[in-house]
Design a protein around this motif. Structure first.
Motif, PDB file in Angstrom:
ATOM      1  N   VAL A  52      38.658  42.403  44.081  1.00  0.00           N
ATOM      2  CA  VAL A  52      40.143  42.878  44.525  1.00  0.00           C
ATOM      3  C   VAL A  52      40.981  40.581  44.603  1.00  0.00           C
ATOM      4  CG1 VAL A  52      42.344  43.267  45.920  1.00  0.00           C
ATOM      5  CG2 VAL A  52      40.388  44.583  45.695  1.00  0.00           C
ATOM      6  N   MET A  53      40.318  40.197  44.867  1.00  0.00           N
ATOM      7  CA  MET A  53      40.567  38.928  44.758  1.00  0.00           C
ATOM      8  C   MET A  53      40.802  37.937  43.165  1.00  0.00           C
ATOM      9  SD  MET A  53      38.647  36.944  47.167  1.00  0.00           S
ATOM     10  CE  MET A  53      39.269  36.553  49.539  1.00  0.00           C
ATOM     11  N   LEU A  54      39.538  38.572  42.293  1.00  0.00           N
ATOM     12  CA  LEU A  54      39.639  38.249  40.875  1.00  0.00           C
ATOM     13  C   LEU A  54      40.557  39.555  40.131  1.00  0.00           C
ATOM     14  CD1 LEU A  54      35.520  37.973  40.398  1.00  0.00           C
ATOM     15  CD2 LEU A  54      37.660  36.289  40.523  1.00  0.00           C
ATOM     16  N   VAL A  55      41.231  40.515  40.734  1.00  0.00           N
ATOM     17  CA  VAL A  55      41.860  41.489  39.861  1.00  0.00           C
ATOM     18  C   VAL A  55      43.213  40.554  40.100  1.00  0.00           C
ATOM     19  CG1 VAL A  55      43.154  43.641  39.830  1.00  0.00           C
ATOM     20  CG2 VAL A  55      40.738  43.249  39.504  1.00  0.00           C
ATOM     21  N   ALA A  56      43.696  40.262  41.438  1.00  0.00           N
ATOM     22  CA  ALA A  56      45.218  39.546  42.149  1.00  0.00           C
ATOM     23  C   ALA A  56      45.305  38.370  41.227  1.00  0.00           C
ATOM     24  CB  ALA A  56      44.730  39.872  43.489  1.00  0.00           C
ATOM     25  N   GLU A  57      44.564  37.541  41.155  1.00  0.00           N
ATOM     26  CA  GLU A  57      44.726  36.519  40.284  1.00  0.00           C
ATOM     27  C   GLU A  57      44.870  37.400  38.956  1.00  0.00           C
ATOM     28  OE1 GLU A  57      41.187  33.264  40.554  1.00  0.00           O
ATOM     29  OE2 GLU A  57      41.136  34.097  43.390  1.00  0.00           O
ATOM     30  N   GLU A  58      44.026  37.430  38.341  1.00  0.00           N
ATOM     31  CA  GLU A  58      44.249  38.371  36.930  1.00  0.00           C
ATOM     32  C   GLU A  58      46.214  38.484  36.774  1.00  0.00           C
ATOM     33  OE1 GLU A  58      43.736  37.380  32.861  1.00  0.00           O
ATOM     34  OE2 GLU A  58      42.163  36.549  34.073  1.00  0.00           O
ATOM     35  N   VAL A  59      46.499  38.818  37.667  1.00  0.00           N
ATOM     36  CA  VAL A  59      47.368  39.563  37.154  1.00  0.00           C
ATOM     37  C   VAL A  59      49.264  38.525  37.460  1.00  0.00           C
ATOM     38  CG1 VAL A  59      49.414  41.040  38.974  1.00  0.00           C
ATOM     39  CG2 VAL A  59      46.956  42.039  38.129  1.00  0.00           C
ATOM     40  N   VAL A  60      48.270  37.762  38.755  1.00  0.00           N
ATOM     41  CA  VAL A  60      49.824  36.225  38.588  1.00  0.00           C
ATOM     42  C   VAL A  60      49.874  36.030  37.358  1.00  0.00           C
ATOM     43  CG1 VAL A  60      49.666  34.387  39.872  1.00  0.00           C
ATOM     44  CG2 VAL A  60      49.309  36.582  40.871  1.00  0.00           C
ATOM     45  N   VAL A  61      48.111  35.272  36.684  1.00  0.00           N
ATOM     46  CA  VAL A  61      48.282  34.485  35.564  1.00  0.00           C
ATOM     47  C   VAL A  61      48.925  35.622  34.069  1.00  0.00           C
ATOM     48  CG1 VAL A  61      46.363  33.533  33.668  1.00  0.00           C
ATOM     49  CG2 VAL A  61      46.020  33.540  36.399  1.00  0.00           C
TER      50      VAL A  61
END
Length: 161
Positions: free
Chosen positions: A145-154
């Motif tokens: 979930v952390m990695l997905v959230a970071e990717e969404v923000v990017v």
């Protein structure tokens, strides 16, 4: 009237009208800063809404844990990329392709055990992941979930022009 105000946007006095070219150091800082904040948000949301599996004793501890998680995750990804590059540089072929993917999986999966132990050693009972395999499954869910959230923000950041 400020240029942004004429386009219907409020002026932001502390920011320049046009950003200068960023240095690599500034990009790296922004990457880690944003990643740490995203990890902090995700970790605290899990601690609040999945409290039977994720426990963090305080906000201050969650901030420190988010920083540690960010560093360990970026380190894991760097190691995975180095190993993948090694196998890719050996040329095409079934064995090299298999080893590239197998080693990537091994590093990415095995690192969760290392991360879990590092969190346990650094924070003790102040941060705890519970559930299957002594919390490894829970940690994997949180990290994904952390990695997905970071990717969404990017992706949102890149679309803003």
């Amino acid at each position: 009237m400020e240029a942004n105000e004429s386009r219907g946007m409020p002026a932001i006095e502390s920011m320049p009208e046009h950003s200068p070219s960023w240095t690599d150091g500034q990009r790296l800082f922004l990457l880690y800063y944003t990643g740490t904040l995203m990890d902090l948000v995700v970790l605290n949301l899990f601690a609040e809404y999945w409290s039977s599996k994720v426990f963090v004793s305080s906000f201050t501890v969650s901030l420190a844990a988010a920083l540690v998680l960010q560093l360990l995750l970026k380190g894991t990804i760097a190691v995975e990329h180095k190993i993948a590059h090694y196998w890719k540089s050996r040329g095409p072929g079934g064995w090299n392709t298999f080893m590239r993917y197998f080693c990537a999986w091994l590093v990415l999966f095995g690192s969760k055990f290392v991360i879990l132990e590092a969190i346990a050693q650094i924070f003790g009972k102040q941060v705890h992941f519970g559930g299957m395999l002594h919390g490894v499954v829970t940690l994997i869910v949180v990290v994904v979930v952390m990695l997905v959230a970071e990717e969404v923000v990017v992706r949102v950041f890149r679309r803003i022009t």
